[in-house]
Motif scaffolding. Structure first.
Motif, PDB file in Angstrom:
ATOM      1  N   PHE A 194       0.709  -1.166   0.082  1.00 24.38           N
ATOM      2  CA  PHE A 194      -0.068   0.046  -0.268  1.00 24.38           C
ATOM      3  C   PHE A 194       1.050   1.291   0.056  1.00 24.38           C
ATOM      4  CE2 PHE A 194      -2.948   3.081   1.665  1.00 24.38           C
ATOM      5  CZ  PHE A 194      -4.120   3.015   1.109  1.00 24.38           C
ATOM      6  N   ALA A 195       1.991   1.241   0.897  1.00 30.53           N
ATOM      7  CA  ALA A 195       2.983   2.249   0.808  1.00 30.53           C
ATOM      8  C   ALA A 195       3.590   2.537  -0.701  1.00 30.53           C
ATOM      9  CB  ALA A 195       3.961   2.168   1.783  1.00 30.53           C
ATOM     10  N   GLY A 196       3.683   1.458  -1.451  1.00 30.98           N
ATOM     11  CA  GLY A 196       4.273   1.479  -2.737  1.00 30.98           C
ATOM     12  C   GLY A 196       3.232   2.222  -3.664  1.00 30.98           C
ATOM     13  N   LEU A 197       2.028   1.993  -3.392  1.00 31.87           N
ATOM     14  CA  LEU A 197       0.713   2.802  -4.099  1.00 31.87           C
ATOM     15  C   LEU A 197       0.609   4.255  -3.759  1.00 31.87           C
ATOM     16  CD1 LEU A 197      -2.232   0.209  -4.156  1.00 31.87           C
ATOM     17  CD2 LEU A 197      -0.557   0.471  -5.905  1.00 31.87           C
ATOM     18  N   MET A 198       0.963   4.328  -2.577  1.00 26.86           N
ATOM     19  CA  MET A 198       1.032   5.910  -1.981  1.00 26.86           C
ATOM     20  C   MET A 198       1.877   6.698  -2.641  1.00 26.86           C
ATOM     21  SD  MET A 198       0.500   5.182   1.953  1.00 26.86           S
ATOM     22  CE  MET A 198      -0.117   6.519   2.671  1.00 26.86           C
ATOM     23  N   ASN A 199       3.183   6.218  -2.766  1.00 27.12           N
ATOM     24  CA  ASN A 199       4.343   6.739  -3.311  1.00 27.12           C
ATOM     25  C   ASN A 199       4.273   6.934  -4.714  1.00 27.12           C
ATOM     26  OD1 ASN A 199       6.092   7.437  -1.074  1.00 27.12           O
ATOM     27  ND2 ASN A 199       6.400   5.279  -0.963  1.00 27.12           N
ATOM     28  N   LYS A 200       3.586   5.876  -5.480  1.00 33.13           N
ATOM     29  CA  LYS A 200       3.346   6.089  -6.869  1.00 33.13           C
ATOM     30  C   LYS A 200       2.275   6.996  -7.333  1.00 33.13           C
ATOM     31  CE  LYS A 200       1.720   3.241 -10.846  1.00 33.13           C
ATOM     32  NZ  LYS A 200       1.204   1.938 -11.351  1.00 33.13           N
ATOM     33  N   LYS A 201       1.268   7.082  -6.463  1.00 32.04           N
ATOM     34  CA  LYS A 201       0.260   8.307  -6.597  1.00 32.04           C
ATOM     35  C   LYS A 201       0.820   9.616  -6.465  1.00 32.04           C
ATOM     36  CE  LYS A 201      -3.531   8.010  -7.322  1.00 32.04           C
ATOM     37  NZ  LYS A 201      -4.614   7.928  -8.708  1.00 32.04           N
ATOM     38  N   ALA A 202       1.716   9.696  -5.203  1.00 31.70           N
ATOM     39  CA  ALA A 202       2.278  11.141  -5.031  1.00 31.70           C
ATOM     40  C   ALA A 202       3.285  11.494  -6.230  1.00 31.70           C
ATOM     41  CB  ALA A 202       3.283  11.075  -3.807  1.00 31.70           C
ATOM     42  N   GLU A 203       4.013  10.769  -6.794  1.00 32.61           N
ATOM     43  CA  GLU A 203       4.771  10.959  -7.990  1.00 32.61           C
ATOM     44  C   GLU A 203       3.705  11.351  -9.114  1.00 32.61           C
ATOM     45  OE1 GLU A 203       8.081   8.831 -10.821  1.00 32.61           O
ATOM     46  OE2 GLU A 203       7.580   7.717  -9.283  1.00 32.61           O
ATOM     47  N   GLU A 204       2.573  10.722  -9.367  1.00 33.27           N
ATOM     48  CA  GLU A 204       1.909  10.817 -10.577  1.00 33.27           C
ATOM     49  C   GLU A 204       1.230  12.334 -10.127  1.00 33.27           C
ATOM     50  OE1 GLU A 204      -1.122   8.070 -10.478  1.00 33.27           O
ATOM     51  OE2 GLU A 204       0.207   6.450 -11.355  1.00 33.27           O
ATOM     52  N   ILE A 205       0.890  12.788  -9.225  1.00 34.10           N
ATOM     53  CA  ILE A 205       0.216  14.052  -9.114  1.00 34.10           C
ATOM     54  C   ILE A 205       1.437  15.240  -8.778  1.00 34.10           C
ATOM     55  CG2 ILE A 205      -1.904  13.011  -8.244  1.00 34.10           C
ATOM     56  CD1 ILE A 205      -1.090  13.895  -5.371  1.00 34.10           C
ATOM     57  N   GLY A 206       2.738  14.913  -9.122  1.00 32.20           N
ATOM     58  CA  GLY A 206       3.619  16.065  -8.870  1.00 32.20           C
ATOM     59  C   GLY A 206       4.096  16.448  -7.631  1.00 32.20           C
ATOM     60  N   CYS A 207       4.127  15.421  -6.747  1.00 34.25           N
ATOM     61  CA  CYS A 207       5.110  15.682  -5.458  1.00 34.25           C
ATOM     62  C   CYS A 207       6.578  15.668  -5.701  1.00 34.25           C
ATOM     63  CB  CYS A 207       4.358  14.797  -4.505  1.00 34.25           C
ATOM     64  SG  CYS A 207       2.630  14.991  -3.994  1.00 34.25           S
ATOM     65  N   GLN A 208       7.165  16.723  -5.311  1.00 33.09           N
ATOM     66  CA  GLN A 208       8.468  16.562  -5.338  1.00 33.09           C
ATOM     67  C   GLN A 208       9.340  16.220  -4.480  1.00 33.09           C
ATOM     68  OE1 GLN A 208       9.737  18.107  -8.374  1.00 33.09           O
ATOM     69  NE2 GLN A 208       7.610  18.045  -8.910  1.00 33.09           N
ATOM     70  N   ASP A 209       8.851  16.026  -3.291  1.00 34.97           N
ATOM     71  CA  ASP A 209       9.760  15.500  -2.026  1.00 34.97           C
ATOM     72  C   ASP A 209       8.709  15.010  -1.014  1.00 34.97           C
ATOM     73  OD1 ASP A 209      11.607  14.829  -0.534  1.00 34.97           O
ATOM     74  OD2 ASP A 209      12.344  16.891   0.025  1.00 34.97           O
ATOM     75  N   THR A 210       8.051  13.757  -1.339  1.00 34.72           N
ATOM     76  CA  THR A 210       7.217  13.168  -0.364  1.00 34.72           C
ATOM     77  C   THR A 210       7.630  11.633  -0.598  1.00 34.72           C
ATOM     78  OG1 THR A 210       5.413  14.321  -0.918  1.00 34.72           O
ATOM     79  CG2 THR A 210       4.962  12.252  -0.181  1.00 34.72           C
ATOM     80  N   TYR A 211       7.598  11.023   0.905  1.00 34.93           N
ATOM     81  CA  TYR A 211       7.949   9.574   1.010  1.00 34.93           C
ATOM     82  C   TYR A 211       6.974   8.912   1.981  1.00 34.93           C
ATOM     83  CZ  TYR A 211      10.609   5.276   1.467  1.00 34.93           C
ATOM     84  OH  TYR A 211      11.197   3.719   1.601  1.00 34.93           O
ATOM     85  N   PHE A 212       6.250   7.846   1.562  1.00 36.90           N
ATOM     86  CA  PHE A 212       5.467   7.341   2.628  1.00 36.90           C
ATOM     87  C   PHE A 212       5.765   6.044   2.889  1.00 36.90           C
ATOM     88  CE2 PHE A 212       2.176   9.911   0.258  1.00 36.90           C
ATOM     89  CZ  PHE A 212       1.697  10.545   1.225  1.00 36.90           C
ATOM     90  N   ILE A 213       5.770   5.522   4.007  1.00 37.13           N
ATOM     91  CA  ILE A 213       5.998   4.264   4.787  1.00 37.13           C
ATOM     92  C   ILE A 213       4.710   3.662   5.289  1.00 37.13           C
ATOM     93  CG2 ILE A 213       7.578   2.986   6.475  1.00 37.13           C
ATOM     94  CD1 ILE A 213       9.483   5.327   6.269  1.00 37.13           C
ATOM     95  N   THR A 214       3.961   4.330   6.129  1.00 40.06           N
ATOM     96  CA  THR A 214       2.803   3.847   6.597  1.00 40.06           C
ATOM     97  C   THR A 214       1.499   4.542   6.201  1.00 40.06           C
ATOM     98  OG1 THR A 214       2.658   5.773   8.464  1.00 40.06           O
ATOM     99  CG2 THR A 214       4.227   3.809   8.962  1.00 40.06           C
ATOM    100  N   PRO A 215       0.495   3.844   6.483  1.00 38.21           N
ATOM    101  CA  PRO A 215      -1.016   4.349   5.895  1.00 38.21           C
ATOM    102  C   PRO A 215      -1.440   5.380   7.099  1.00 38.21           C
ATOM    103  CG  PRO A 215      -1.224   2.367   6.863  1.00 38.21           C
ATOM    104  CD  PRO A 215       0.266   2.445   6.944  1.00 38.21           C
ATOM    105  N   ASN A 216      -0.896   5.441   8.204  1.00 41.19           N
ATOM    106  CA  ASN A 216      -1.361   6.153   9.230  1.00 41.19           C
ATOM    107  C   ASN A 216      -0.626   7.466   9.669  1.00 41.19           C
ATOM    108  OD1 ASN A 216       0.705   4.908  10.677  1.00 41.19           O
ATOM    109  ND2 ASN A 216      -0.845   3.123  11.647  1.00 41.19           N
ATOM    110  N   GLY A 217       0.613   7.603   9.281  1.00 42.67           N
ATOM    111  CA  GLY A 217       1.502   8.742   9.502  1.00 42.67           C
ATOM    112  C   GLY A 217       2.368   8.485  10.671  1.00 42.67           C
ATOM    113  N   LEU A 218       2.313   7.381  11.566  1.00 37.73           N
ATOM    114  CA  LEU A 218       3.111   7.261  12.623  1.00 37.73           C
ATOM    115  C   LEU A 218       4.592   7.385  12.103  1.00 37.73           C
ATOM    116  CD1 LEU A 218       1.497   4.248  14.487  1.00 37.73           C
ATOM    117  CD2 LEU A 218       1.435   6.620  15.018  1.00 37.73           C
ATOM    118  N   ASP A 219       5.396   8.044  13.028  1.00 38.18           N
ATOM    119  CA  ASP A 219       6.733   8.563  12.713  1.00 38.18           C
ATOM    120  C   ASP A 219       7.323   6.961  12.366  1.00 38.18           C
ATOM    121  OD1 ASP A 219       6.711  11.159  13.365  1.00 38.18           O
ATOM    122  OD2 ASP A 219       6.958  10.613  15.565  1.00 38.18           O
ATOM    123  N   ALA A 220       8.184   7.193  11.185  1.00 35.31           N
ATOM    124  CA  ALA A 220       8.967   5.819  10.843  1.00 35.31           C
ATOM    125  C   ALA A 220       9.916   6.463   9.850  1.00 35.31           C
ATOM    126  CB  ALA A 220       7.696   4.915   9.902  1.00 35.31           C
TER     127      ALA A 220
END
Length: 417
Positions: free
Chosen positions: A149-175
């Protein structure tokens, strides 16, 4: 029209013209450059370490304070989790609870391993109460695992033009992992919410979930009941508030991303590191201040521009006059630019005409030869094709023979007269 002399041996070298459109009544002001502007007085005392005010229609950043520094984003992450689940899953998807999901820390719905829930119900748990365990149940049942799911999150972020975003968790806990730290910039976070409410095919469903005041449901066994309340206090703070998501972790501090509609204008605010306990209210003060700034200073204007264009020399082209000593020139044309743009009083639109130094014969009428880029500051608001307005044939052997024949008969006519 500006005529340019032909330069031998120079083929398709880029020539840039920046046209300051001061002659247009709407644009007698100088174009503003974001990096040269001073911070507006009403925004000089923001608490957030990173803040962005964005025009949701165009995606243009209207104001930023350290908006491109990546920081932990806490539960604002869940806007991406929600929109992906809406796009990838179905509301009636049956979601089973794993041991990993059931062991997530507070804030939590308190799901138990082996229980089952509908995806739709879990989305309300995710967005209204910000439950961390619901986020993991959603991720695992939508994509197979948190990592997928994190892979899908990062793929979507790239598709919509995010320049410096990295997802690891679906809930946002520090990681953190080998790829980096779970984080985003304030600008990227605003861009993600813009996608959720303006571009996603599930934008209406997203707004329905995130604007709901309260919601009740049971697990699929019917043995456990849950009642939820929306904790996005901004929804009742300003008229026109549309949606938003709060967040807090030890590393992130208080965070917020939200949207507001006013008079046909939609503004997005993203705040990162906006105080730590006991300063929970800082994010609301900053949000209201930024939203009000947008309302007070930005209005839609209908812009109509028609920049003048030069003629271009045509290498090897036949001059229309037939005189071998004259230049072959291509006349250029483009459609007038007209668009409704959200602008502040001191802003202007500039046009940059991008053309080669010369063209090669033959040139056909309507042939694309360049483009015009329209910008507010550095932000592109439109572009248009530049086309050849007339055809310019090649000065080949047939053309030369034709000119000889024309001159021959013209000479004979003069003699006979």
């Amino acid at each position: 029209m500006i005529k340019r002399k032909k330069k031998a041996g120079l083929f398709l070298a880029s020539v840039l013209f920046t046209l300051a459109l001061a002659a247009c009544p709407c644009f007698c002001r100088a174009a503003s450059q974001a990096d040269e502007e001073e911070t507006p007085e009403e925004l000089a005392q923001l608490y957030a370490r990173s803040a962005v005010l964005m025009d949701a229609d165009s995606g243009r950043v209207l104001f930023e304070k350290d908006g491109n520094t990546a920081r932990p984003i806490a539960s604002t992450t869940k806007i991406m989790t929600c929109i992906l689940a809406l796009e990838e899953g179905k509301p009636d998807l049956v979601c089973s609870v794993s041991e990993k999901a059931a062991s997530q820390p507070e804030v939590r719905l308190d799901v138990r391993e082996g229980e089952t829930y509908l995806l739709e119900d879990l989305l309300y748990s995710l967005m209204l109460e910000s439950h961390n365990d619901s986020a993991v149940v959603i991720a695992e049942n939508t994509a197979g695992s948190v990592e997928a799911f994190a892979g899908l999150m990062n793929k979507k972020a790239e598709e919509i033009g995010c320049q410096d975003t990295y997802f690891i968790t679906p809930n946002g806990l520090d990681a953190s992992d080998e790829g980096g730290t779970h984080s985003a910039t304030a600008e990227d976070l605003a861009r993600i919410l813009r996608y959720c409410i303006m571009e996603s095919p599930k934008r209406e469903a997203f707004l329905t979930v995130t604007r709901t005041d309260s919601y009740s449901f049971t697990d699929l066994s019917g043995q456990r009941s849950f009642s939820l309340q929306n904790h996005n206090a901004f929804l009742s703070m300003m008229e026109g508030a549309l949606t938003g998501k709060t967040g807090f972790t030890t590393d992130a501090g208080y965070c917020y991303v939200g949207a507001l509609e006013n008079g046909g204008r939609t503004f997005i605010v993203a705040l990162l590191a906006c105080g730590w306990p006991n300063n929970k209210g800082y994010k609301w003060e900053d949000t209201k201040k930024l939203m009000q700034y947008g309302i007070n200073h930005y209005q839609y204007e209908t812009i109509t521009l028609d920049p003048s264009l030069p003629s271009l020399p045509v290498s090897g082209g036949a001059p229309p006059s037939g005189s071998l000593g004259s230049d072959a020139l291509a006349l250029l044309s483009s459609e007038p630019f007209q668009k409704e743009l959200l602008m502040a009083g001191e802003e202007a639109v500039t046009a940059q005409v991008k053309l080669p130094a010369e063209l090669d014969a033959p040139v056909e009428e309507g042939q694309e030869v360049g483009e015009i880029l329209y910008r507010i500051g550095e932000f592109e608001v439109g572009r248009q094709k530049v086309e050849a307005a007339i055809s310019v044939p090649e000065r080949d052997l047939l053309w030369c023979l034709d000119q000889i024949i024309v001159r021959f008969f013209a000479g004979k006519n003069k003699i006979s007269q």
